[in-house]
Enzyme design. Structure first.
Site, PDB file in Angstrom:
ATOM      1  N   ARG A 237      11.295   5.770   3.872  1.00 44.50           N
ATOM      2  CA  ARG A 237      11.562   6.958   3.695  1.00 44.50           C
ATOM      3  C   ARG A 237      12.212   7.672   5.022  1.00 44.50           C
ATOM      4  O   ARG A 237      13.121   8.464   4.904  1.00 44.50           O
ATOM      5  CB  ARG A 237      10.332   7.722   3.625  1.00 44.50           C
ATOM      6  CG  ARG A 237       9.664   7.553   2.187  1.00 44.50           C
ATOM      7  CD  ARG A 237       7.976   8.161   2.209  1.00 44.50           C
ATOM      8  NE  ARG A 237       8.048   9.655   2.751  1.00 44.50           N
ATOM      9  CZ  ARG A 237       6.863  10.163   2.923  1.00 44.50           C
ATOM     10  NH1 ARG A 237       5.609   9.278   2.691  1.00 44.50           N
ATOM     11  NH2 ARG A 237       7.010  11.341   3.257  1.00 44.50           N
TER      12      ARG A 237
ATOM     13  N   ASP B  33       2.110   5.185  -0.363  1.00 47.12           N
ATOM     14  CA  ASP B  33       1.671   6.361   0.187  1.00 47.12           C
ATOM     15  C   ASP B  33       1.414   7.294  -1.202  1.00 47.12           C
ATOM     16  O   ASP B  33       1.915   7.190  -2.113  1.00 47.12           O
ATOM     17  CB  ASP B  33       2.693   6.883   1.056  1.00 47.12           C
ATOM     18  CG  ASP B  33       2.437   6.433   2.395  1.00 47.12           C
ATOM     19  OD1 ASP B  33       1.585   5.754   2.631  1.00 47.12           O
ATOM     20  OD2 ASP B  33       3.799   6.491   3.277  1.00 47.12           O
TER      21      ASP B  33
ATOM     22  N   ARG C 129       0.716  -1.104  -0.221  1.00 49.38           N
ATOM     23  CA  ARG C 129       0.142   0.058  -0.115  1.00 49.38           C
ATOM     24  C   ARG C 129       0.862   1.144   0.059  1.00 49.38           C
ATOM     25  O   ARG C 129       1.441   1.586   0.864  1.00 49.38           O
ATOM     26  CB  ARG C 129      -0.894   0.021   1.231  1.00 49.38           C
ATOM     27  CG  ARG C 129      -1.920  -1.201   1.195  1.00 49.38           C
ATOM     28  CD  ARG C 129      -2.726  -1.221   2.299  1.00 49.38           C
ATOM     29  NE  ARG C 129      -3.671  -2.242   2.341  1.00 49.38           N
ATOM     30  CZ  ARG C 129      -4.535  -2.483   3.635  1.00 49.38           C
ATOM     31  NH1 ARG C 129      -4.584  -1.559   4.577  1.00 49.38           N
ATOM     32  NH2 ARG C 129      -5.305  -3.426   3.461  1.00 49.38           N
TER      33      ARG C 129
END
Length: 251
Positions: free
Chosen positions: A202, A52, A50
């Site tokens: 990230r 972002d 999933r």
């Protein structure tokens, strides 16, 4: 009913992420609506990950159950036609077993993060790379990255909104590679694990970039990991340079 597996490429810039949601367009919505336009029935499309908002994919795996009698090639061609002009493409389509699941059958996931290290702004790749204006020490970043490989509590590198039951994950690979080109110094971070926490890649890349800038040492990354405290995170990299590049399944 036939279960089809798809290999999907997408540019994440126009989307709120993979997952369908009420407050903006998603990749899942685009694919589901394209399949519905072909078959007359809107399926649920499940993906290996999933992503972002603003995150891209070169090889996302997904599946959907389709009632219509159609070959994989014809389905792929028809869905691609309906997807236009959205920056989403079905690269491959095959029939899989009824119990094959893009998410739950997945044994591993791979990501790349692309950094463009130059003073000039990004032009052609704006939104597709993280442009860092100062030079980065890729060797120091690679040294720091190795502190994160293995089984750890990644609370420091976990979003406050993460829904995973545990912050403990095994990071199989985190490598920093320098790939200089005509557009300036490019650094690619390769990450691989069975699964990742929300914002984990990230967050790790952001801290590695601090090392590359000389603001952190490799030991600072080690200490941030050991702290198991989101407040010790140095920097969360933007979504622009992140790509889902592969999913691994049993042979």
């Amino acid at each position: 009913m036939t279960r089809f597996a798809f290999l999907i490429e997408f540019d994440g810039r126009p989307f709120m992420g993979w997952q369908r949601q009420a407050h903006g367009p998603s990749v899942q919505q685009a694919v589901e609506e394209a399949i519905a336009a072909v078959t007359g029935v809107r399926p649920v499309v499940n993906a290996a990950g999933r992503t972002d908002a603003g995150v891209h994919a070169t090889a996302m795996r997904a599946h959907a159950d389709v009632e219509r009698d159609i070959t994989p090639f014809r389905l792929m061609e028809a869905v691609n036609a309906k997807l236009r002009p959205a920056p989403v493409a079905i690269l491959d389509c095959v029939v899989v077993a009824d119990d094959w699941h893009a998410r739950f059958s997945c044994l591993g996931r791979r990501y790349e993060y692309h950094i463009l290290s130059r003073r000039a702004p990004a032009t052609f790749e704006k939104g597709l790379v993280w442009r860092v204006p100062q030079p980065l020490d890729a060797d120091a970043m690679q040294q720091a990255a190795q502190h994160l490989v293995g089984l750890h509590d990644f609370t420091t590198f976990r979003s406050a909104h993460c829904q995973a039951e545990s912050p403990v994950k095994t990071l199989d690979r985190l490598d920093v590679v320098r790939a200089d080109g005509r557009d300036g110094a490019r650094i690619i971070v390769h990450a691989a694990a069975r699964s990742f926490l929300h914002h984990q890649v990230r967050s790790m890349v952001g801290c590695l970039a601090l090392v590359g800038m000389g603001r952190w040492t490799p030991e600072d990354v080690r200490d941030a990991l050991a702290a198991q405290d989101r407040g010790r995170l140095g920097l969360n990299a933007p979504p622009d340079g992140l790509y889902f590049t592969g999913a691994i399944y049993p042979e």
